[in-house]
Write a protein that holds these residues in place. Sequence first.
Motif, PDB file in Angstrom:
ATOM      1  N   GLN A   1      -2.550   3.983  -4.735  1.00 26.38           N
ATOM      2  CA  GLN A   1      -1.600   4.246  -3.655  1.00 26.38           C
ATOM      3  C   GLN A   1      -0.810   2.994  -3.297  1.00 26.38           C
ATOM      4  O   GLN A   1       0.399   3.054  -3.044  1.00 26.38           O
ATOM      5  N   GLY A   2      -1.491   1.844  -3.295  1.00 28.23           N
ATOM      6  CA  GLY A   2      -0.795   0.595  -3.003  1.00 28.23           C
ATOM      7  C   GLY A   2       0.274   0.286  -4.029  1.00 28.23           C
ATOM      8  O   GLY A   2       1.381  -0.149  -3.683  1.00 28.23           O
ATOM      9  N   VAL A   3      -0.034   0.520  -5.311  1.00 23.12           N
ATOM     10  CA  VAL A   3       0.957   0.303  -6.368  1.00 23.12           C
ATOM     11  C   VAL A   3       2.126   1.266  -6.201  1.00 23.12           C
ATOM     12  O   VAL A   3       3.298   0.882  -6.306  1.00 23.12           O
ATOM     13  N   ALA A   4       1.825   2.532  -5.936  1.00 22.04           N
ATOM     14  CA  ALA A   4       2.890   3.530  -5.789  1.00 22.04           C
ATOM     15  C   ALA A   4       3.808   3.218  -4.611  1.00 22.04           C
ATOM     16  O   ALA A   4       5.028   3.394  -4.697  1.00 22.04           O
ATOM     17  N   ASP A   5       3.224   2.741  -3.523  1.00 19.82           N
ATOM     18  CA  ASP A   5       3.998   2.514  -2.294  1.00 19.82           C
ATOM     19  C   ASP A   5       4.765   1.194  -2.285  1.00 19.82           C
ATOM     20  O   ASP A   5       5.798   1.090  -1.613  1.00 19.82           O
TER      21      ASP A   5
ATOM     22  N   ASN B   1      -0.047  -9.369   1.800  1.00 21.25           N
ATOM     23  CA  ASN B   1       0.035  -9.165   3.250  1.00 21.25           C
ATOM     24  C   ASN B   1       0.918  -7.972   3.615  1.00 21.25           C
ATOM     25  O   ASN B   1       0.785  -7.400   4.701  1.00 21.25           O
ATOM     26  N   ARG B   2       1.826  -7.599   2.729  1.00 23.01           N
ATOM     27  CA  ARG B   2       2.733  -6.481   2.996  1.00 23.01           C
ATOM     28  C   ARG B   2       2.193  -5.144   2.480  1.00 23.01           C
ATOM     29  O   ARG B   2       2.806  -4.113   2.716  1.00 23.01           O
ATOM     30  N   VAL B   3       1.101  -5.189   1.738  1.00 20.19           N
ATOM     31  CA  VAL B   3       0.617  -3.998   1.055  1.00 20.19           C
ATOM     32  C   VAL B   3      -0.530  -3.368   1.841  1.00 20.19           C
ATOM     33  O   VAL B   3      -1.687  -3.804   1.764  1.00 20.19           O
ATOM     34  N   HIS B   4      -0.204  -2.345   2.602  1.00 19.67           N
ATOM     35  CA  HIS B   4      -1.210  -1.594   3.345  1.00 19.67           C
ATOM     36  C   HIS B   4      -0.628  -0.235   3.695  1.00 19.67           C
ATOM     37  O   HIS B   4       0.592  -0.037   3.700  1.00 19.67           O
ATOM     38  N   GLY B   5      -1.482   0.735   3.951  1.00 23.07           N
ATOM     39  CA  GLY B   5      -1.020   2.078   4.245  1.00 23.07           C
ATOM     40  C   GLY B   5      -2.150   3.082   4.151  1.00 23.07           C
ATOM     41  O   GLY B   5      -3.320   2.744   4.322  1.00 23.07           O
ATOM     42  N   LEU B   6      -1.782   4.350   3.873  1.00 21.56           N
ATOM     43  CA  LEU B   6      -2.741   5.436   3.800  1.00 21.56           C
ATOM     44  C   LEU B   6      -2.647   6.139   2.450  1.00 21.56           C
ATOM     45  O   LEU B   6      -1.546   6.362   1.932  1.00 21.56           O
TER      46      LEU B   6
ATOM     47  N   PRO C   1      -6.189  13.662  -2.165  1.00 25.30           N
ATOM     48  CA  PRO C   1      -7.573  13.963  -1.762  1.00 25.30           C
ATOM     49  C   PRO C   1      -8.514  12.869  -2.267  1.00 25.30           C
ATOM     50  O   PRO C   1      -8.374  12.386  -3.389  1.00 25.30           O
ATOM     51  N   LEU C   2      -9.455  12.490  -1.414  1.00 25.21           N
ATOM     52  CA  LEU C   2     -10.350  11.374  -1.724  1.00 25.21           C
ATOM     53  C   LEU C   2     -11.797  11.844  -1.835  1.00 25.21           C
ATOM     54  O   LEU C   2     -12.161  12.886  -1.279  1.00 25.21           O
ATOM     55  N   PRO C   3     -12.616  11.068  -2.552  1.00 26.02           N
ATOM     56  CA  PRO C   3     -14.046  11.381  -2.569  1.00 26.02           C
ATOM     57  C   PRO C   3     -14.606  11.405  -1.151  1.00 26.02           C
ATOM     58  O   PRO C   3     -14.122  10.710  -0.258  1.00 26.02           O
ATOM     59  N   SER C   4     -15.618  12.209  -0.939  1.00 21.09           N
ATOM     60  CA  SER C   4     -16.213  12.358   0.382  1.00 21.09           C
ATOM     61  C   SER C   4     -16.638  10.998   0.930  1.00 21.09           C
ATOM     62  O   SER C   4     -17.296  10.205   0.258  1.00 21.09           O
ATOM     63  N   GLY C   5     -16.227  10.737   2.173  1.00 15.95           N
ATOM     64  CA  GLY C   5     -16.632   9.520   2.851  1.00 15.95           C
ATOM     65  C   GLY C   5     -15.721   8.331   2.646  1.00 15.95           C
ATOM     66  O   GLY C   5     -15.920   7.299   3.283  1.00 15.95           O
ATOM     67  N   MET C   6     -14.712   8.432   1.761  1.00 22.78           N
ATOM     68  CA  MET C   6     -13.817   7.295   1.532  1.00 22.78           C
ATOM     69  C   MET C   6     -12.722   7.262   2.586  1.00 22.78           C
ATOM     70  O   MET C   6     -11.995   8.235   2.775  1.00 22.78           O
ATOM     71  N   ASP C   7     -12.601   6.141   3.266  1.00 16.54           N
ATOM     72  CA  ASP C   7     -11.568   5.921   4.273  1.00 16.54           C
ATOM     73  C   ASP C   7     -10.200   5.898   3.597  1.00 16.54           C
ATOM     74  O   ASP C   7     -10.012   5.188   2.605  1.00 16.54           O
ATOM     75  N   PRO C   8      -9.199   6.658   4.103  1.00 16.39           N
ATOM     76  CA  PRO C   8      -7.882   6.676   3.453  1.00 16.39           C
ATOM     77  C   PRO C   8      -7.052   5.414   3.666  1.00 16.39           C
ATOM     78  O   PRO C   8      -6.022   5.234   3.014  1.00 16.39           O
ATOM     79  N   VAL C   9      -7.459   4.538   4.571  1.00 18.85           N
ATOM     80  CA  VAL C   9      -6.697   3.314   4.837  1.00 18.85           C
ATOM     81  C   VAL C   9      -6.900   2.330   3.690  1.00 18.85           C
ATOM     82  O   VAL C   9      -8.028   2.111   3.237  1.00 18.85           O
TER      83      VAL C   9
END
Length: 293
Positions: free
Chosen positions: A65-69, A111-116, A120-128
């Motif tokens: 997701q970080g690469v895509a964003d 420092n600029r790479v963060h988001g959500l 769909p994620l594996p159970s229990g994985m934080d989307p942040v």
Amino acid sequence: MNPGDVSADSDPFRQYLANLGQDIEPGSGFFLPGTVFWRVSREPVLLLAGMRALLLQIAHPKIAQGVADHSRYREDPLGRGIRTFTAVYSLVFGDRDAAVEAAMRVRAVHNRVHGLVVDPLPSGMDPVYDANDPDLLLWVAATLLDSSVVAYELFVEPLSAEEKEQLYQQFKRFGQLFGIPEQRYPESWVDFRNWWDGMLRSDTLTVTDTARSIYRGLLTGTWFTRVLAPFNYAMAAMLLPERLAASFDMRRSLPVRFTFRAIVATARVVVRLLPRRLRGVSAARRAEHRHCA
């Protein structure tokens, strides 16, 4: 730039790097010729495992997701690759000041790479996600280490158990330049291999639709990547763990196996024909000249 000068800097990461390099002479670097880490890192054939390392990285949903964003991987893959390896080679082969500045540039990008994560994620994985997350940094570093060992042993020569242990301990310092605490690493090479195998089996590595889109972009985004696509595909398909290769819909067909064997045979011939002093990446050869001067 002396460590004493940097200690007054208000940037905590620069201060951290200054402390890390406080015992290094200005003309020297964090790594020295003659070490296993230097010997392995100077080999240009390691680049042939680059697609494998990239796909292992984006098999982690947060990294994908970080690469895509935040990356122009599709529009400018060559530029992205050049910037990445320029930074890596500055860290490994540059003198202390060059390595610190390269680490600061990487940190500024992170420092600029963060988001959500949107998949769909594996159970229990934080989307942040956050590029400075030590766990994500450790996974990226681990893919570089493992892919380097795979490529070195495939194209150059086997490494003994003792050499792998030395390489691993030296690699920890490389990770520290990205901000990975040393205690975050498994203690030994054997411990690292156990951790690595556990990661490959775990749901933490889940190839998402975003990761598959990045993978297609890496192969077909520009005319340049399309020219290289059959070679990158073959190397990744044959060197990736089978579960992940299947998750990226990669097939180990007869043409793929033939292309892989041709690349391996050609690279091995080149490695054996070129003298070692001429074979290294230019950054390593410049550094070796500096150390001999």
